[in-house]
Write a protein that holds these residues in place. Structure first.
Motif, short mmCIF file in Angstrom:
data_model
loop_
_atom_site.label_atom_id
_atom_site.label_comp_id
_atom_site.label_asym_id
_atom_site.label_seq_id
_atom_site.Cartn_x
_atom_site.Cartn_y
_atom_site.Cartn_z
N ARG A 1 0.86 -1.19 0.00
CA ARG A 1 0.00 0.00 0.00
C ARG A 1 0.89 1.23 0.00
O ARG A 1 1.93 1.26 0.66
N ALA B 1 -2.02 10.06 8.49
CA ALA B 1 -1.60 8.83 9.16
C ALA B 1 -0.38 9.07 10.05
O ALA B 1 -0.30 8.54 11.16
N LEU C 1 -1.53 10.85 13.15
CA LEU C 1 -2.28 9.90 13.96
C LEU C 1 -1.32 8.99 14.73
O LEU C 1 -1.51 8.72 15.93
N GLN D 1 -6.72 -10.23 13.99
CA GLN D 1 -7.82 -11.11 13.59
C GLN D 1 -8.46 -11.75 14.82
O GLN D 1 -9.68 -11.96 14.87
N GLU E 1 -10.72 -9.14 16.18
CA GLU E 1 -11.90 -8.99 15.34
C GLU E 1 -12.92 -10.10 15.64
O GLU E 1 -14.12 -9.85 15.79
N LEU F 1 -0.66 0.77 10.53
CA LEU F 1 -1.95 1.47 10.57
C LEU F 1 -2.85 1.04 9.42
O LEU F 1 -4.06 0.89 9.58
N VAL F 2 -2.25 0.82 8.25
CA VAL F 2 -3.05 0.33 7.11
C VAL F 2 -3.64 -1.03 7.46
O VAL F 2 -4.81 -1.31 7.19
N ARG G 1 -6.53 -0.63 9.80
CA ARG G 1 -7.67 -0.08 9.07
C ARG G 1 -8.37 -1.17 8.27
O ARG G 1 -9.60 -1.25 8.23
N GLU G 2 -7.58 -2.03 7.60
CA GLU G 2 -8.20 -3.01 6.72
C GLU G 2 -8.73 -4.23 7.47
O GLU G 2 -9.62 -4.91 6.97
N VAL G 3 -8.17 -4.51 8.65
CA VAL G 3 -8.64 -5.70 9.37
C VAL G 3 -9.74 -5.34 10.37
O VAL G 3 -10.76 -6.01 10.44
N LEU G 4 -9.55 -4.27 11.12
CA LEU G 4 -10.50 -3.93 12.18
C LEU G 4 -11.39 -2.75 11.83
O LEU G 4 -12.47 -2.59 12.39
N ALA H 1 -11.86 1.64 10.93
CA ALA H 1 -11.43 2.93 11.47
C ALA H 1 -11.76 3.09 12.95
O ALA H 1 -11.13 3.89 13.64
N LEU I 1 -8.84 2.94 15.02
CA LEU I 1 -7.73 3.86 14.74
C LEU I 1 -7.76 5.06 15.68
O LEU I 1 -7.81 6.21 15.26
N PHE J 1 -7.35 9.26 5.59
CA PHE J 1 -6.90 7.94 6.04
C PHE J 1 -7.98 7.28 6.88
O PHE J 1 -8.27 6.10 6.74
N LEU J 2 -8.61 8.06 7.76
CA LEU J 2 -9.58 7.47 8.68
C LEU J 2 -10.86 7.02 7.98
O LEU J 2 -11.53 6.12 8.44
N PHE K 1 -7.30 6.51 -0.06
CA PHE K 1 -5.88 6.66 -0.36
C PHE K 1 -5.74 7.84 -1.32
O PHE K 1 -6.51 7.94 -2.27
N ASN L 1 -9.11 -17.41 7.96
CA ASN L 1 -8.69 -16.07 7.52
C ASN L 1 -7.80 -16.15 6.28
O ASN L 1 -7.86 -15.30 5.40
N LYS M 1 -16.91 -12.71 6.59
CA LYS M 1 -15.49 -12.34 6.51
C LYS M 1 -15.10 -11.93 5.09
O LYS M 1 -14.37 -10.96 4.87
N LYS N 1 -16.43 -8.53 4.18
CA LYS N 1 -15.66 -7.49 4.85
C LYS N 1 -14.33 -7.28 4.13
O LYS N 1 -13.90 -6.14 3.91
N THR O 1 -12.50 -3.89 1.30
CA THR O 1 -11.21 -3.20 1.33
C THR O 1 -10.51 -3.22 -0.03
O THR O 1 -9.45 -2.63 -0.18
N LYS P 1 -0.77 2.49 -7.54
CA LYS P 1 -0.13 1.39 -6.83
C LYS P 1 -1.05 0.75 -5.79
O LYS P 1 -0.80 -0.36 -5.34
N ASN P 2 -2.10 1.44 -5.39
CA ASN P 2 -3.01 0.86 -4.40
C ASN P 2 -4.17 0.09 -5.02
O ASN P 2 -4.99 -0.48 -4.30
#
Lengths: 303, 482
Positions: free
Chosen positions: A32, A42, A45, A223, A226, A254-255, A258-261, A263, A266, B6-7, B11, B277, B314, B317, B321, B330-331
C-alpha cells in the motif's frame, strides 16, 4: 471501560492459522502506498498512538521527566502534533512520570517481573498494586511463557484474571512475548486466553526479546480481536511493541489495522505503538511532507 | 473529510509514472526480423480511459504467408540447426533484457489491458522472465528430459494467445518453443497487442536471428489464417473454449500437433477445519486476481455449511477493502475490465444470476465514469443448474454454494464440463490429499490459489483443453520423440 472476565475459552473454537498464507497477507500491506494528505494524516495519527517508552536499568528521574516533556509536546515548533498517548516506565519511575504529565496523558507501567515474568504470582500482583498506587493508570504485564508452553493454559488465564483484579481501574495490557511462543497458532491461543481473562489490550512483546513485533504476528492478534469482537461485542485494543523504529513501518501497521478492524480501532484508545525511537522518525517525515525537504536526525531532540 | 482521508478508508492517488515508457503511435508486423508495413490497421485502447493508445496492424493472408515463410526459413537455415547450448544463450539474454525493462513492460501491460500495476509489476513480468530463464536451462538438456527417447524439434509453431495475461502468455508459448528448437509466429490478442510488440523490439535488441520469432497482430480472422496455414507444424492456443473447439476441428486430419488451453470454472472447496482467515485471502486471490479474467479462477466457491455464514461475512468485509480504479495506481487491487465486449458479457451473466434467483451482493466501490468497470460481486443461494455456476463469466463474480460432506463437495465440484483447476482448504493434510486427488482438474491448489511457476505443468481436462504448458510436461508439446 473494563470488563469482568469471560469463562476460560475452548481452543477448538479457534480457526487454525496457515503460516504461508498469513505471511503473504501481511506482506500485501507493505505494497500500500500512502501519499500526500493521506500520509500526513496517518503520520500525525501515529504520533498520538505512541507509548513513549524507557525501560532501562540506567533510567533516572531526570531522564523520565525529559521523556515526559517530549511525549506531551513531541515537536516544540508545532503544538498541533501529538501529544503521545502515554509514557511507559518501570514501577520505580511511575511517580516521577505521573507528576510530570499531571493527568494530561496516560502513565503506563510495566509490571509482573518484566520482562521475564519469572516470579511467583503473589509478588507479581503486588508489583501491579504498587505501580497503580504510585499513579499508573495502565499496566503492561507479561505472561509466564514457560507455563503456557508446558501446556498450562488455564494457569495463564488465572494469572491474567488475578492481575486484572489487582489493576482496579487501571487498564491492563497483556504482553504475550510472541517471539517466545514458537507458532502463530500459539499466538492466536494466547490472545484468546488474554482477551477472555479481561485484557484491555493485547501486546506483542516486551522489546527485550527478538523477534519482537512483526506484521504477521500482529495480523494474527488483530484477527483474534476482530473475531472476539464479533462473538462478544467487546472491543480489545492492540499494541505492537519492539522493532517498529521507522515511520514507513508504522504506517504499514496502521493500514493493516484499518483493513482488518476498521477505522473505529484507529484511535489511541484502541491502538498503540510501543516504541522509543519511532517518535523522531515520525516527526522527520511530517516535516518532510510539510517542507518537501528531508530532515536530519539531529534536527529533533532525542528526549 | 476528503476522499483521501486515512480514517475514512481512502488513499491519495499514488500513480506509477508512465513518463519513461516508449510507445509508438503506430506499429507494423514483425516478420523475418523486419517491421513489415501493415496493409490494414486497427486501434488499441486503454480500457480504463477508452483513450486510443496506438494503431496496430491487421494482418491478412499475405502477411500471415510472409510470417510463416520467414519462420520456415529461419527454422531450416538457422534455428533448427543450432546447438541447444547456443539457443539457451539467446533465451538467457532475452530473460535478462525482460528484467531490465520490467518496469516499462509492466506499465504498458496495465495501460493496454487494464490490470493493476501491482499485478503486472509483481506477478506478470517477473513470471515472464522466469519462464525464459527456466526454458533457457532446458535448451541444452532436452535429451535428459525424456529418458530413453530422443527429442527433436517440430518446425514452425503458430501461437495464438489471449488478452488476460498478454506478455505472460507470450512467454509461456515462445520460451519452450525456442528452447526446443522451433520457430514461432505469434498472434497476440486484438485488445492487448502492445507488450508482444515491445517484446519483438526486445528480441531485435537481443540479436535473435531474423524469423525465429515473428509477431503479427490482428483479430480472430488473423488467428484463423495462422492456425489454418498449411506450413504450420504445430498450433498452440490459449483462449475461449468456443474458439478452441473450432481450432481442433480445423487441425483435424492435417497432422498438425496442437495444444489448447481453454476456459474453466474452478471449484474452490473450503472445509470447516480450514485456516479461515487465510482461506478468505485465497478466495479473494482466486476470483478477483486480474479482475477475474483468469481461466483458472476459483469462480465456484463451495463452503462447508457449518462455517458458511461466518466465512461469507469475513469475505464481504475483506472485499470492501479492495480498491477498484486506475490500473496504474499502486493501491489498486481491481483494475479495468479488458474490453466493452467482456463487460457486456459479465453484465449479461450477472443479470441472468439475478433472474435465476441467486442472491447478489456487491461492494460499495465507487467506479470511475470513463472506461470499463465492474464491482467485486458474489452470489449466494446458487444452484448447480444456474448459468452463473455452469458458465465461465471471466469477471470479478463469485458463485457460492454450501455442502455438508466431502463426497457432496467432490461431486458438485466435478459436475462441470470444464476441468482446469481447483482448490482445497483444510488444515488436515490427509483430507487435502484425498479431496485433491478426487478433483478432476489439471491443477489443484491446496491451501492457496492462483500460484504459478514455470516448473509446474499447467493445463486442463475436457473443455478446458488438451496438453500441458510448463515443466517437463510442457516441453513434450514442443518436441517430436523417437
Amino acid at each position: 471501560m473494563s470488563h469482568a472476565p469471560l469463562p476460560f475459552p475452548d481452543r477448538r473454537s479457534l480457526p487454525p492459522i496457515d503460516q504461508v498464507g498469513l505471511e503473504e497477507r501481511a506482506a500485501r500491506f507493505c505494497t500500500r502506498s500512502l501519499k500526500k494528505e493521506t500520509k500526513m494524516e496517518a503520520l500525525r495519527l501515529a504520533v498520538t498512538m505512541l507509548d513513549v517508552t524507557t525501560l532501562e536499568g540506567a533510567d533516572t528521574v531526570e531522564k523520565v521527566r525529559q521523556m515526559c516533556a517530549k511525549a506531551l509536546r513531541p515537536d516544540p515548533r508545532d503544538p498541533s502534533i501529538g501529544p503521545a498517548a502515554a509514557v511507559c516506565v518501570y514501577p520505580r519511575m511511575v511517580k516521577a512520570a505521573a507528576e510530570a504529565v499531571a493527568g494530561r496523558i496516560h502513565v503506563a507501567s510495566v509490571a509482573t517481573q518484566f520482562p521475564s515474568g519469572q516470579m511467583r504470582l503473589k509478588e507479581r500482583v503486588a508489583e501491579i498494586r504498587y505501580a497503580v498506587k504510585e499513579g499508573a493508570d495502565e499496566i503492561d504485564m507479561v505472561i509466564s511463557r514457560g507455563q503456557f508452553l508446558q501446556g498450562d493454559a488455564r494457569g495463564i488465564y488465572k494469572e491474567i484474571v488475578a492481575c486484572k483484579e489487582a489493576c482496579g481501574e487501571a487498564h491492563l495490557k497483556v504482553i504475550l512475548e510472541t517471539g517466545e511462543l514458537a507458532t502463530y497458532d500459539n499466538v492466536r491461543w494466547a490472545s484468546e486466553i488474554a482477551m477472555c481473562a479481561g485484557a484491555d489490550f493485547i501486546k506483542t512483546s516486551t522489546g527485550k526479546v527478538s523477534p519482537a513485533a512483526t506484521l504477521p504476528v500482529t495480523l494474527v492478534m488483530l484477527q483474534a480481536i476482530e473475531e472476539f469482537h464479533e462473538r462478544t461485542g467487546r472491543m480489545v485494543g492492540m499494541k505492537p511493541a519492539g522493532g517498529i523504529s521507522n515511520a514507513k513501518l508504522a504506517l504499514q501497521y496502521l493500514v493493516m489495522v484499518r483493513e482488518v478492524l476498521g477505522a473505529s480501532w484507529l484511535t489511541p484508545d484502541w491502538f498503540r505503538f510501543g516504541a522509543s525511537s519511532l517518535t523522531n522518525d515520525l516527526l522527520r517525515q511530517i516535516r518532510k511532507q510539510e517542507t518537501g525537504r528531508y530532515q536530519m536526525a539531529g534536527d529533533f531532540s532525542k528526549d | 473529510m476528503s476522499n483521501h482521508s486515512f480514517l475514512s478508508g481512502g488513499f491519495a492517488p499514488a500513480p506509477e509514472s508512465a513518463d519513461h515508457i516508449d510507445i509508438k503511435q503506430s506499429y507494423d508486423h514483425f516478420i523475418g526480423g523486419k517491421w513489415v508495413k501493415a496493409s490494414a490497421r486497427r486501434t488499441t485502447i486503454n480500457p480504463a480511459t477508452e483513450a486510443v493508445i496506438a494503431e496496430v496492424g491487421e494482418a491478412g493472408k499475405r502477411e500471415i504467408n510472409a510470417a510463416v515463410k520467414a519462420a520456415r526459413k529461419a527454422y531450416d537455415g538457422v534455428w533448427g540447426q543450432m546447438s541447444g547450448a547456443e539457443r539457451g544463450k539467446y533465451l538467457y539474454r532475452i530473460a535478462r533484457l525482460i528484467q531490465e525493462r520490467a518496469r516499462e513492460l509492466a506499465v504498458i501491460e496495465s495501460m493496454d489491458g487494464g490490470k493493476p500495476i501491482r499485478e503486472s509489476r509483481d506477478i506478470d513480468i517477473p513470471l515472464v522472465a522466469a519462464h525464459f530463464f527456466y526454458h533457457a536451462g532446458w535448451a541444452d538438456k532436452l535429451e535428459y528430459a525424456f529418458p530413453g527417447r530422443t527429442p527433436s524439434s517440430i518446425g514452425v509453431v503458430g501461437q495464438v494467445i489471449p488478452w488476460n495475461f498478454p506478455l505472460l502468455m507470450a512467454a509461456w508459448k515462445i520460451a519452450p518453443a525456442l528452447a526446443c528448437g522451433n520457430t514461432v509466429v505469434l498472434k497476440p490478442a486484438e485488445t492487448t497487442p502492445l507488450t508482444a510488440l515491445k517484446l519483438a523490439e526486445l528480441l531485435e535488441d537481443a540479436g535473435l536471428p531474423p524469423g525465429v520469432v515473428n509477431v503479427v497482430t490482428g483479430g480472430g480472422e488473423t488467428g484463423k489464417l495462422l492456425v489454418e496455414h498449411p506450413d504450420v507444424d504445430k498450433v498452440a492456443f490459449t483462449g475461449s473454449t468456443e474458439v478452441g473447439k473450432a481450432i481442433r476441428r480445423s487441425v483435424a486430419g492435417t497432422g498438425k500437433r496442437f495444444t489448447l488451453e481453454l476456459g474453466g470454472k474452478a471449484a474452490n472447496i473450503v472445509f470447516e477445519d480450514a485456516a479461515l482467515n487465510q482461506a478468505v485471502e485465497g478466495i479473494v486471490n482466486g476470483i478477483f486476481f486480474n479482475q477475474g479474467h483468469v481461466c483458472c479462477a476459483g469462480s465456484r466457491l463451495f463452503v462447508q455449511e457449518s462455517i458458511a455464514d461466518s466465512l461469507v461475512r469475513k469475505l464481504q468485509k475483506r472485499m470492501e477493502t479492495l480498491v477498484v480504479g486506475d490500473p496504474l495506481d499502486k493501491n489498486t487491487d481491481i483494475g479495468a475490465i479488458n474490453s466493452k465486449e467482456q463487460l457486456t458479457r459479465i453484465k449479461e451473466l450477472v443479470k441472468c444470476g439475478d433472474e435465476e434467483g441467486a442472491c447478489r451482493w456487491e461492494t460499495g466501490a465507487k467506479l470511475p465514469r470513463k472506461g470499463f468497470w465492474f464491482k467485486p460481486t458474489l452470489f449466494t443461494d446458487c444452484a448447480q443448474s444456474h448459468r452463473i455456476v455452469q458458465e465461465e463469466i471471466f469477471g470479478p463474480v463469485l458463485a457460492i454454494q454450501t455442502f455438508r460432506t466431502p463426497k457432496e463437495a467432490i461431486e458438485k465440484a466435478n459436475n462441470t464440463p470444464y476441468g482446469l483447476s481447483g482448490g482445497v482448504w483444510s488444515d488436515k493434510g490427509s483430507k487435502v490429499f484425498k479431496v485433491g486427488s478426487a478433483l478432476r482438474a489439471g491443477v489443484v491448489w491446496a491451501n492457496t490459489f492462483n500460484k504459478f511457476d514455470p516448473t509446474s505443468p499447467f493445463g486442463g481436462y475436457q473443455e478446458s483443453g488438451i496438453g500441458r504448458e510448463g515443466g517437463v510436461h510442457g516441453l513434450g508439446a514442443y518436441v517430436n520423440l523417437s
